[in-house]
Scaffold this motif. Structure first.
Motif, short mmCIF file in Angstrom:
data_model
loop_
_atom_site.label_atom_id
_atom_site.label_comp_id
_atom_site.label_asym_id
_atom_site.label_seq_id
_atom_site.Cartn_x
_atom_site.Cartn_y
_atom_site.Cartn_z
N GLY A 265 0.96 -1.36 0.35
CA GLY A 265 0.25 0.11 0.47
C GLY A 265 0.33 1.28 -0.01
N SER A 266 1.91 1.58 0.43
CA SER A 266 3.10 1.92 0.88
C SER A 266 3.98 2.42 -0.91
CB SER A 266 3.84 2.63 1.47
OG SER A 266 3.25 2.78 2.69
N ALA A 267 3.64 1.49 -1.74
CA ALA A 267 4.32 1.31 -3.56
C ALA A 267 4.95 3.07 -4.01
CB ALA A 267 4.13 0.71 -4.29
N SER A 268 5.51 3.30 -4.35
CA SER A 268 6.23 4.80 -4.32
C SER A 268 5.98 5.38 -3.74
CB SER A 268 5.34 4.97 -5.69
OG SER A 268 6.15 4.06 -6.55
N GLY B 243 8.79 -1.85 2.18
CA GLY B 243 9.05 -1.89 1.19
C GLY B 243 8.64 -2.71 0.58
N HIS B 244 10.00 -3.21 -0.39
CA HIS B 244 9.40 -4.57 -0.94
C HIS B 244 10.42 -5.15 -1.86
CE1 HIS B 244 9.81 -0.28 -3.81
NE2 HIS B 244 10.28 -1.45 -4.26
N GLU C 295 19.97 -18.75 -12.08
CA GLU C 295 20.83 -17.72 -10.79
C GLU C 295 19.46 -16.27 -9.81
OE1 GLU C 295 23.61 -16.14 -8.09
OE2 GLU C 295 23.80 -18.03 -9.10
N VAL C 296 19.20 -17.25 -9.16
CA VAL C 296 18.10 -15.97 -7.93
C VAL C 296 19.47 -14.78 -7.31
CG1 VAL C 296 16.67 -15.55 -6.93
CG2 VAL C 296 17.15 -17.30 -8.50
N SER C 297 19.02 -13.73 -7.21
CA SER C 297 19.02 -12.56 -6.50
C SER C 297 17.64 -11.80 -6.21
CB SER C 297 20.27 -11.65 -7.33
OG SER C 297 19.74 -10.80 -8.42
N VAL C 298 17.83 -11.43 -4.85
CA VAL C 298 16.86 -10.36 -3.98
C VAL C 298 17.33 -9.19 -3.28
CG1 VAL C 298 15.08 -10.74 -2.39
CG2 VAL C 298 15.88 -12.76 -3.76
N THR C 299 17.03 -7.99 -3.89
CA THR C 299 16.46 -6.82 -2.87
C THR C 299 16.43 -6.42 -2.33
OG1 THR C 299 16.43 -6.07 -4.68
CG2 THR C 299 18.75 -6.29 -5.10
N LEU C 300 16.31 -6.38 -0.72
CA LEU C 300 15.01 -5.79 -0.24
C LEU C 300 15.39 -3.43 -0.63
CD1 LEU C 300 15.40 -7.55 2.84
CD2 LEU C 300 13.16 -7.42 1.17
N ASN C 301 13.60 -2.85 -1.36
CA ASN C 301 14.24 -2.41 -1.53
C ASN C 301 12.93 -1.28 -0.62
OD1 ASN C 301 14.50 -3.72 -4.12
ND2 ASN C 301 15.28 -2.02 -4.36
N ALA C 302 13.23 0.32 -0.25
CA ALA C 302 11.96 0.82 0.13
C ALA C 302 10.95 1.26 -0.12
CB ALA C 302 13.00 2.15 0.90
N ASN C 303 9.95 1.74 0.13
CA ASN C 303 8.96 2.27 -1.09
C ASN C 303 9.55 3.17 -2.01
OD1 ASN C 303 7.77 1.30 0.95
ND2 ASN C 303 7.51 3.54 2.57
#
Length: 146
Positions: free
Chosen positions: A82-85, A93-94, A119-127
């Protein structure tokens, strides 16, 4: 008849677009009003320091029908669709998930299905889409699926 319809349909579409001040050139990523006042191009380059305790690990389980089910373990992180962007809130975040370097998309929960080996990579990102970092290094997890 098909060619005549395509010709006139395209012409009418161009006239309607021009009359409504529309263009096919996309949007300007440097426009500071884009994405709620945040510079879109900078969002994908800039980072934000992760709050203490925020972490990330990923585990994969083969799916009986094909591909893999990934589980993101992100202590002290809240997925916030609900807080995306929206504005940055520390610890919210997401995730961005990449398969062989290609972004699959944004994910707003801890479970993700990926369709194949690689190869899978994942990052955490802020809103606001900035990547979380710790000590200047991306807060990320990666693993090889095969």
């Amino acid at each position: 008849m098909l060619l005549i319809g395509l010709f006139f349909g395209t012409g009418i579409g161009v006239v309607v677009a021009a009359g409504n001040d529309l263009s096919l050139t996309g949007h300007d990523h440097s426009d500071p009003t884009h994405h709620g006042g945040t510079d879109h191009a900078a969002m994908h380059v800039e980072t934000v320091e992760a709050p203490d305790g925020l972490g990330l690990s990923v585990e994969a389980t083969p799916d009986p029908v094909g591909g893999y089910n990934l589980h993101l373990d992100a202590p002290n992180f809240t997925f916030a669709p609900g807080s995306a962007s929206g504005p940055h809130v520390p610890g919210e975040g997401h995730a961005h998930v990449y398969m062989d370097g290609v972004k699959l998309g944004r994910f707003y929960g801890p479970w993700i299905h990926v369709p194949s080996d690689g190869e899978v990579s994942v990052t955490l990102n802020a809103n606001d889409h900035r990547a979380y970092t710790r000590g200047g290094k991306p807060l990320a997890a990666a693993l090889r699926l095969d």
